[in-house]
Design a protein around this motif. Structure first.
Motif, mmCIF file in Angstrom:
data_model
loop_
_atom_site.group_PDB
_atom_site.id
_atom_site.type_symbol
_atom_site.label_atom_id
_atom_site.label_comp_id
_atom_site.label_asym_id
_atom_site.label_seq_id
_atom_site.Cartn_x
_atom_site.Cartn_y
_atom_site.Cartn_z
ATOM 1 N N THR A 120 29.558 90.932 -16.813
ATOM 2 C CA THR A 120 30.046 89.870 -16.501
ATOM 3 C C THR A 120 29.318 89.979 -14.940
ATOM 4 O O THR A 120 28.409 89.362 -14.889
ATOM 5 C CB THR A 120 31.120 89.592 -16.134
ATOM 6 N N VAL A 121 29.293 90.926 -14.501
ATOM 7 C CA VAL A 121 28.718 91.877 -13.478
ATOM 8 C C VAL A 121 28.549 92.988 -13.267
ATOM 9 O O VAL A 121 29.135 93.544 -14.290
ATOM 10 C CB VAL A 121 30.200 91.384 -12.241
ATOM 11 N N ILE A 122 27.243 93.348 -12.832
ATOM 12 C CA ILE A 122 26.903 94.998 -12.713
ATOM 13 C C ILE A 122 26.881 95.405 -10.989
ATOM 14 O O ILE A 122 26.438 94.493 -10.492
ATOM 15 C CB ILE A 122 26.105 95.446 -13.396
ATOM 16 N N ARG A 123 28.343 95.887 -10.443
ATOM 17 C CA ARG A 123 27.453 96.833 -9.503
ATOM 18 C C ARG A 123 27.558 98.365 -9.146
ATOM 19 O O ARG A 123 28.282 98.917 -10.037
ATOM 20 C CB ARG A 123 28.854 96.353 -8.596
ATOM 21 N N GLY A 124 26.067 98.623 -8.704
ATOM 22 C CA GLY A 124 26.064 100.031 -8.626
ATOM 23 C C GLY A 124 25.110 100.006 -7.141
ATOM 24 O O GLY A 124 24.792 98.857 -6.556
ATOM 25 N N ASN A 125 25.171 101.212 -6.910
ATOM 26 C CA ASN A 125 24.024 101.837 -5.893
ATOM 27 C C ASN A 125 22.438 101.271 -6.303
ATOM 28 O O ASN A 125 22.381 100.613 -7.128
ATOM 29 C CB ASN A 125 23.982 102.899 -5.480
ATOM 30 N N ALA A 126 20.801 101.493 -5.335
ATOM 31 C CA ALA A 126 19.513 100.762 -5.661
ATOM 32 C C ALA A 126 19.322 101.794 -6.919
ATOM 33 O O ALA A 126 18.680 101.636 -7.916
ATOM 34 C CB ALA A 126 19.089 101.122 -4.295
ATOM 35 N N GLU A 136 14.257 106.157 -18.430
ATOM 36 C CA GLU A 136 13.191 106.904 -18.807
ATOM 37 C C GLU A 136 12.954 107.426 -17.410
ATOM 38 O O GLU A 136 12.548 108.260 -17.731
ATOM 39 C CB GLU A 136 12.446 106.413 -20.007
ATOM 40 N N THR A 137 13.075 106.251 -16.681
ATOM 41 C CA THR A 137 12.040 106.785 -15.557
ATOM 42 C C THR A 137 12.796 107.171 -14.328
ATOM 43 O O THR A 137 12.510 106.885 -13.510
ATOM 44 C CB THR A 137 10.925 106.068 -15.404
ATOM 45 N N ALA A 138 13.977 107.395 -14.531
ATOM 46 C CA ALA A 138 15.053 106.834 -13.784
ATOM 47 C C ALA A 138 15.443 108.280 -12.172
ATOM 48 O O ALA A 138 14.751 109.622 -13.203
ATOM 49 C CB ALA A 138 16.500 107.077 -13.905
ATOM 50 N N THR A 139 15.433 107.983 -10.965
ATOM 51 C CA THR A 139 15.172 109.229 -9.947
ATOM 52 C C THR A 139 16.555 108.962 -9.467
ATOM 53 O O THR A 139 17.012 108.178 -8.971
ATOM 54 C CB THR A 139 14.402 109.468 -9.197
ATOM 55 N N VAL A 140 17.314 110.694 -9.831
ATOM 56 C CA VAL A 140 19.014 110.024 -9.379
ATOM 57 C C VAL A 140 19.311 111.809 -8.669
ATOM 58 O O VAL A 140 18.787 112.219 -8.470
ATOM 59 C CB VAL A 140 19.852 110.384 -11.063
ATOM 60 N N LYS A 141 20.280 111.336 -7.868
ATOM 61 C CA LYS A 141 21.025 113.056 -6.906
ATOM 62 C C LYS A 141 22.378 112.712 -7.239
ATOM 63 O O LYS A 141 23.107 111.827 -6.284
ATOM 64 C CB LYS A 141 21.110 112.683 -5.434
ATOM 65 N N GLY A 142 22.511 113.415 -8.822
ATOM 66 C CA GLY A 142 24.523 113.139 -8.849
ATOM 67 C C GLY A 142 24.514 111.693 -8.983
ATOM 68 O O GLY A 142 24.057 110.164 -9.846
ATOM 69 N N VAL A 143 25.613 111.413 -8.429
ATOM 70 C CA VAL A 143 26.249 109.545 -8.179
ATOM 71 C C VAL A 143 25.803 109.077 -6.555
ATOM 72 O O VAL A 143 26.060 108.128 -6.325
ATOM 73 C CB VAL A 143 27.258 110.182 -8.364
ATOM 74 N N ASP A 144 24.434 109.706 -6.189
ATOM 75 C CA ASP A 144 24.437 108.981 -5.013
ATOM 76 C C ASP A 144 22.802 108.776 -5.205
ATOM 77 O O ASP A 144 22.226 108.930 -5.951
ATOM 78 C CB ASP A 144 23.660 110.273 -3.963
ATOM 79 N N SER A 145 22.993 107.646 -4.439
ATOM 80 C CA SER A 145 21.683 106.700 -4.080
ATOM 81 C C SER A 145 20.081 107.532 -3.584
ATOM 82 O O SER A 145 20.743 108.168 -2.536
ATOM 83 C CB SER A 145 21.262 104.920 -3.855
ATOM 84 N N THR A 146 19.091 107.406 -3.757
ATOM 85 C CA THR A 146 17.832 108.273 -3.174
ATOM 86 C C THR A 146 17.237 106.906 -3.585
ATOM 87 O O THR A 146 16.067 107.418 -2.802
ATOM 88 C CB THR A 146 17.024 109.651 -4.335
ATOM 89 N N GLU A 147 17.675 106.060 -3.141
ATOM 90 C CA GLU A 147 16.405 104.731 -2.835
ATOM 91 C C GLU A 147 17.247 103.523 -1.809
ATOM 92 O O GLU A 147 18.349 103.587 -2.316
ATOM 93 C CB GLU A 147 16.316 103.637 -4.067
ATOM 94 N N SER A 148 17.113 102.992 -0.995
ATOM 95 C CA SER A 148 17.651 101.710 -0.558
ATOM 96 C C SER A 148 17.775 100.717 -1.386
ATOM 97 O O SER A 148 16.797 100.408 -2.354
ATOM 98 C CB SER A 148 16.308 101.188 0.233
ATOM 99 N N SER A 149 18.710 99.975 -1.004
ATOM 100 C CA SER A 149 19.439 98.575 -1.768
ATOM 101 C C SER A 149 18.348 97.975 -1.874
ATOM 102 O O SER A 149 17.929 97.214 -3.620
ATOM 103 C CB SER A 149 20.362 98.086 -0.932
#
Length: 273
Positions: A120-126, A136-149
């Motif tokens: 029904t809803v998805i909530r996450g950081n950017a 396939e193209t995700a850039t991540v830093k653990g569970v922290d966001s590397t992007e602005s919302s």
């Protein structure tokens, strides 16, 4: 429109405190206590249960389901997928928190299966929202966001179009994205990033408001708005992360009409796809 949104959230909060929705949480070890206390403080009732075997009975009882994959393992993944199926069969709303999307094959494969069940809803950081859009193209830093919302808005629109889910992006500005509207919330505090699991608490509050069974888009916005505003007000009274967490529960408990009318920074606008 701003006044209308404030009034909607005020009415939903009053309804929540009257109904006291029961929220089933399949959450992670790090935030179980935090999210249960946040739900209690706002006026909802939490159940923290993970056993697949009791999901059919649990989902019969509750008003909504929260799935948070933060400390994922194979057995929990099976329980999550089974619970989401049960929720769909019983027409119970559910929210997905894709913690750490993109960081591992297990996490990504589990999320793909959960997305196919149309949360029904998805909530996450950017970064998490962008990873859900393209693993396939995700850039991540653990569970922290590397992007602005704001950089995840197009990904959120695409996820909504594909899966029909309301998508909430947490960040300095919070965005709630439907098929033709966006709500922006400009509350919160940088100090909130120093306390683990406040995004997960936002997800849990979304689950509580979804339990009202009214309008998922507006209910998702209410959950995000109340948590972000409570965090902002708590930070004003806090000397650091420890006191922020304590003060946050108090602010959720004390949240009222006057505070929402005076302090909430929100706008709602249409967009064309």
């Amino acid at each position: 429109m701003i006044l209308l949104m404030e009034n909607n959230i005020i009415q939903q909060l009053a309804h929540l405190r009257t109904k006291c929705p029961l929220v089933q949480n399949i959450s992670n070890f790090v935030v179980m206590n935090n999210t249960a206390n946040a739900l209690l403080a706002i006026g909802a009732s939490p159940i923290m249960s993970h056993a697949k075997e009791e999901m059919p009975e649990m989902l019969q009882l509750v008003n909504s389901l929260v799935i948070n994959i933060g400390t994922l393992d194979v057995e929990w993944a099976k329980a999550m997928i089974f619970a989401a199926n049960c929720a769909n069969e019983l027409q119970k709303p559910w929210v997905l928190d894709p913690v750490g999307a993109g960081i591992s094959k297990l996490r990504n494969e589990t999320l793909k299966q959960l997305l196919d069940l149309h949360p029904t809803v998805i909530r996450g950081n950017a970064s998490e929202i962008m990873a859900l859009h393209s693993f396939e193209t995700a850039t991540v830093k653990g569970v922290d966001s590397t992007e602005s919302s704001s950089t995840a808005i197009d990904a959120a629109k695409s996820l909504n179009k594909t899966f029909g889910s309301i998508v909430c992006i947490s960040g300095e500005i919070d965005y709630i994205v439907s098929d033709n509207e966006i709500i922006e919330i400009n509350n919160g505090s940088p100090l909130m990033t120093k306390v683990t699991g406040l995004g997960c608490s936002s997800t849990a509050l979304i689950g509580a408001f979804l339990g009202l069974g009214l309008n998922p888009f507006e209910e998702a916005a209410a959950g995000v708005a109340v948590l972000s505003l409570a965090g902002e007000l708590a930070a004003l009274k806090s000397n650091g992360p420890g006191s922020l967490q304590m003060n946050l529960y108090d602010q959720l408990y004390q949240m009222d009409t006057a505070t929402l009318e005076d302090k909430l920074k929100i706008k709602r606008y249409a967009y064309s796809s």
